[in-house]
Enzyme design. Structure first.
Site, PDB file in Angstrom:
ATOM      1  N   GLU A  87      -3.179 -22.220  79.946  1.00 38.81           N
ATOM      2  CA  GLU A  87      -2.072 -21.192  79.700  1.00 38.81           C
ATOM      3  C   GLU A  87      -0.960 -21.207  80.919  1.00 38.81           C
ATOM      4  O   GLU A  87      -1.176 -20.851  82.008  1.00 38.81           O
ATOM      5  CB  GLU A  87      -2.415 -19.648  79.491  1.00 38.81           C
ATOM      6  CG  GLU A  87      -1.446 -18.756  79.187  1.00 38.81           C
ATOM      7  CD  GLU A  87      -2.019 -17.282  79.026  1.00 38.81           C
ATOM      8  OE1 GLU A  87      -1.379 -16.656  78.083  1.00 38.81           O
ATOM      9  OE2 GLU A  87      -2.923 -16.821  79.691  1.00 38.81           O
ATOM     10  N   GLU A 106      -8.445  -8.873  75.926  1.00 41.45           N
ATOM     11  CA  GLU A 106      -7.199  -9.676  75.360  1.00 41.45           C
ATOM     12  C   GLU A 106      -7.006 -10.754  76.606  1.00 41.45           C
ATOM     13  O   GLU A 106      -6.288 -10.197  77.385  1.00 41.45           O
ATOM     14  CB  GLU A 106      -5.977  -8.986  74.752  1.00 41.45           C
ATOM     15  CG  GLU A 106      -4.961  -9.852  73.983  1.00 41.45           C
ATOM     16  CD  GLU A 106      -4.024 -10.612  74.703  1.00 41.45           C
ATOM     17  OE1 GLU A 106      -4.002 -11.674  74.950  1.00 41.45           O
ATOM     18  OE2 GLU A 106      -3.105 -10.076  75.032  1.00 41.45           O
ATOM     19  N   CYS A 135       1.627 -13.511  76.239  1.00 41.01           N
ATOM     20  CA  CYS A 135       0.574 -14.199  75.576  1.00 41.01           C
ATOM     21  C   CYS A 135       0.458 -14.969  74.743  1.00 41.01           C
ATOM     22  O   CYS A 135      -0.341 -16.002  74.581  1.00 41.01           O
ATOM     23  CB  CYS A 135      -0.520 -13.104  75.469  1.00 41.01           C
ATOM     24  SG  CYS A 135      -0.760 -11.870  76.794  1.00 41.01           S
ATOM     25  N   LYS A 170      -4.792   1.481  84.897  1.00 42.06           N
ATOM     26  CA  LYS A 170      -4.338   0.821  86.267  1.00 42.06           C
ATOM     27  C   LYS A 170      -3.379  -0.046  85.787  1.00 42.06           C
ATOM     28  O   LYS A 170      -3.854  -1.127  85.108  1.00 42.06           O
ATOM     29  CB  LYS A 170      -5.495   0.095  87.053  1.00 42.06           C
ATOM     30  CG  LYS A 170      -5.118  -0.469  88.249  1.00 42.06           C
ATOM     31  CD  LYS A 170      -6.076  -1.654  88.652  1.00 42.06           C
ATOM     32  CE  LYS A 170      -5.345  -2.853  87.908  1.00 42.06           C
ATOM     33  NZ  LYS A 170      -4.080  -2.891  88.717  1.00 42.06           N
TER      34      LYS A 170
END
Length: 474
Positions: free
Chosen positions: A377, A248, A282, A175
Site C-alpha cells: 500500500e 480496517e 485506504c 485515541k
C-alpha cells in the site's frame, strides 16, 4: 497558541506531557497537545466504564436525539471544521468540505441505526424438544469500546467509531492519530452540548506504541476498533484476545478497464480515484489493469489528465495536491517510486517538491508485480498501469495481492461484470466506477490483510453488540 488537554469524564484534564503540533503545509505551530500515557488512558477507561453503568439503560430514542443534535451542531460549525482539516491534515479545501459533509451524514446514519436495533423470534418448535416454548433474541451493548483512528479522515473515520458506539449504547475511549488530534478534540464539547452524558466519550491523544496495550487489554474494555496498517492491526488483534475486534487495514486497490469501455468518459474519474487527497486514502486507486485494445489510449489520456493537477496550499480552491502528512511519509513514497524505476518501471509522469514534502501525481508503467508500488500500500499519489488480454488474467492480477478491501471494473458487458464480481477476492466490488467509491451506510471492510469485521454505520453497530437468547416455557 492554544493548548489542548485530555477529555476525560466530561471535562478537560491536564496531562503530564504536551507536545507541539505542526501544520504539514508550511510547518506552522498549530497548538500544544496533551499526549496521554498508559496511566492517563486507564483513567479514561475507568471513566467510560462508570458511565456505561447508566448509559446502557438510556432509551434508543434519546441516544438517537443526541446523535441528531451532534450532526446539527457539526453542520452549524462546518466551516470551522473545514479549516481545521486544512490546517492539521493539509487536506485540500474542496476535499475537506466533502469530508465534513460526509461526517454529518455519518452521525445521522448513526442516529437512525440507534432506533433500528432489533432481535428476532426463534422458531422453537422447529426442534422436537422446543415445542411449547417461545424463543427470541435481544441485542445488548458490549460496554467500553476503545477506538484508534488514522490521520487521513480525522472527522469521518472518528464518526465511524464514535457514532456506532453511542448508537449501540456503549461508551468509548478514542485515541486519534498523532498527526490529527484537533479534529477529534473538537468533538468533546460539541457532544456535551448535544446532551451526551459525561464519560460516554473520552478522548486521549497519544502514541500508539505507548497506549495500544492498555487500550486493548484492560479488563474493562470489551471491544476494540482500529483503522491503520496490517502490521499494527496484527498486534492489536493479538493483544485484544477474545474481545470484539474490528480492523480496517488498508489496501492497494485495483481497477479493471475492460474492452469496450469508453476511455474518454472514465479517465477523469480514474485520476480522481488515484490522486484525491494525495492518494492518502485506504481505497485509493493504486493498480489499473487496462485491456490491451485500449491500453495505449488509456495511458495517454490518464497521464495527460494527471499532469494537469495543481499542487499548492490546501486552502486554495484550485489546489489538488498538497504535502504528504509528514516528511517520513514523503521519503517512503518517493523512495518506493525510485526503487520501482530501478527495477524496470517507466516513469510516465511525476516528480517531487522536497522542500514542501509534496509528491506529484506519479504514473508508472511496466512495473514489476513484486515492486512495492504494486504489491504494498503506497498511501501516496502513485498509480501503476498494466495491460491484460483476458478477463481471467485481469482478475488473477487483481487477486494477486495480500490485500482485499475494494476493487472495481469498468465494463459495458453485464456478463463480464458479474464474472468479475464473483471471482474478485475483496470485501467490495464496484462495477462501472472506481474502487475508491464509498458512501457511509454501505458495509465496508476487507478480506486477507485488509482486515476483519465491517464498518458502515449499521454494520458497525452490529459489531459492537451481543446477541442474548431468551426462552419461555409456555
Amino acid at each position: 497558541m492554544e493548548r489542548y488537554d485530555l477529555w476525560i469524564g466530561g471535562e478537560w484534564r491536564k496531562a503530564k506531557r504536551y507536545e507541539p503540533l505542526y501544520a504539514p503545509y508550511g510547518g506552522r505551530l498549530l497548538a500544544e497537545v496533551a499526549m496521554a500515557d498508559a496511566e492517563e488512558a486507564e483513567v479514561a477507561i475507568v471513566s467510560a466504564h462508570e458511565a456505561y453503568q447508566s448509559f446502557k439503560h438510556m432509551p434508543a430514542y434519546k441516544r438517537a436525539d443526541i446523535l441528531y443534535r451532534a450532526a446539527e451542531l457539526l453542520a452549524e460549525r462546518s466551516e470551522a471544521c473545514v479549516r481545521l482539516l486544512v490546517q492539521e491534515a493539509a487536506k485540500p479545501i474542496r476535499a475537506a468540505r466533502g469530508e465534513i459533509a460526509r461526517t454529518i451524514e455519518t452521525y445521522r446514519f448513526a442516529a437512525e441505526a440507534a432506533k433500528a436495533v432489533a432481535g428476532e423470534q426463534v422458531p422453537m418448535d422447529a426442534a422436537a424438544g422446543g415445542a411449547g416454548r417461545l424463543g427470541f433474541t435481544v441485542k445488548t451493548p458490549i460496554g467500553v469500546v476503545t477506538a484508534i483512528t488514522p490521520f487521513n479522515f480525522p472527522f469521518n473515520l472518528v464518526a465511524h467509531k464514535v457514532g456506532p458506539a453511542i448508537a449501540a449504547g456503549n461508551t468509548i475511549v478514542l485515541k486519534p492519530a498523532e498527526q490529527t488530534p484537533l479534529s477529534a478534540l473538537f468533538l468533546a464539547e460539541l457532544f456535551r452540548e448535544a446532551g451526551l452524558p459525561d464519560g460516554v466519550l473520552n478522548i486521549v491523544p497519544g502514541y500508539g506504541a505507548e497506549l495500544s496495550e492498555i487500550l486493548t487489554t484492560d479488563p474493562r474494555v470489551k471491544g476494540v476498533t482500529f483503522t491503520g496498517s496490517p502490521e499494527v492491526g496484527r498486534i492489536i488483534h493479538r493483544q485484544a484476545g477474545l474481545r470484539k475486534v474490528t480492523l480496517e487495514l488498508g489496501s492497494n486497490s485495483a481497477l479493471i478497464v475492460d474492452e469496450g469501455a469508453d476511455v474518454a468518459s472514465i479517465v477523469d474519474r480514474c485520476v480522481e480515484g488515484a490522486f484525491v487527497y494525495n492518494g492518502q486514502v485506504c481505497i485509493s486507486l493504486q493498480r489499473i489493469y487496462a485491456h490491451r485494445s485500449l491500453y495505449g489510449e488509456f495511458v495517454e489520456r490518464f497521464v495527460e489528465r494527471a499532469g494537469k493537477l495543481q499542487s499548492g496550499a490546501p486552502e486554495e480552491e484550485s489546489t489538488d495536491i498538497t504535502p504528504l502528512i509528514s516528511r517520513k511519509a514523503w521519503e517512503r513514497v518517493t523512495g518506493w517510486i525510485d526503487e520501482a524505476v530501478r527495477e524496470g518501471a517507466e516513469l510516465r509522469c511525476g516528480g517531487a517538491e522536497p522542500e514542501r514534502n509534496i509528491a506529484l501525481p506519479t504514473v508508472l508503467t511496466g512495473a514489476n508485480p513484486s515492486s512495492k508500488v504494486v504489491a504494498e500500500e503506497v498511501f501516496g499519489p502513485v498509480v501503476t498501469i498494466a495491460p491484460y488480454d483476458t478477463l481471467e488474467e485481469a482478475v488473477a492480477a487483481v487477486n494477486d495481492s495480500r490485500y482485499g478491501l475494494h476493487a472495481g471494473i469498468f465494463t459495458p458487458r453485464i456478463d463480464r461484470a458479474f464474472c468479475a464480481a464473483q471471482h474478485i477476492d475483496a470485501g467490495g466490488v464496484i462495477v462501472n466506477d472506481i474502487p475508491t467509491f464509498r458512501t457511509d451506510q454501505i458495509p465496508y471492510g476487507g478480506r486477507k490483510d485488509s482486515g476483519i469485521g465491517r464498518e458502515g454505520v449499521r454494520y458497525a453497530v452490529e459489531e459492537q453488540m451481543e446477541i442474548k437468547f431468551i426462552s419461555f416455557k409456555l
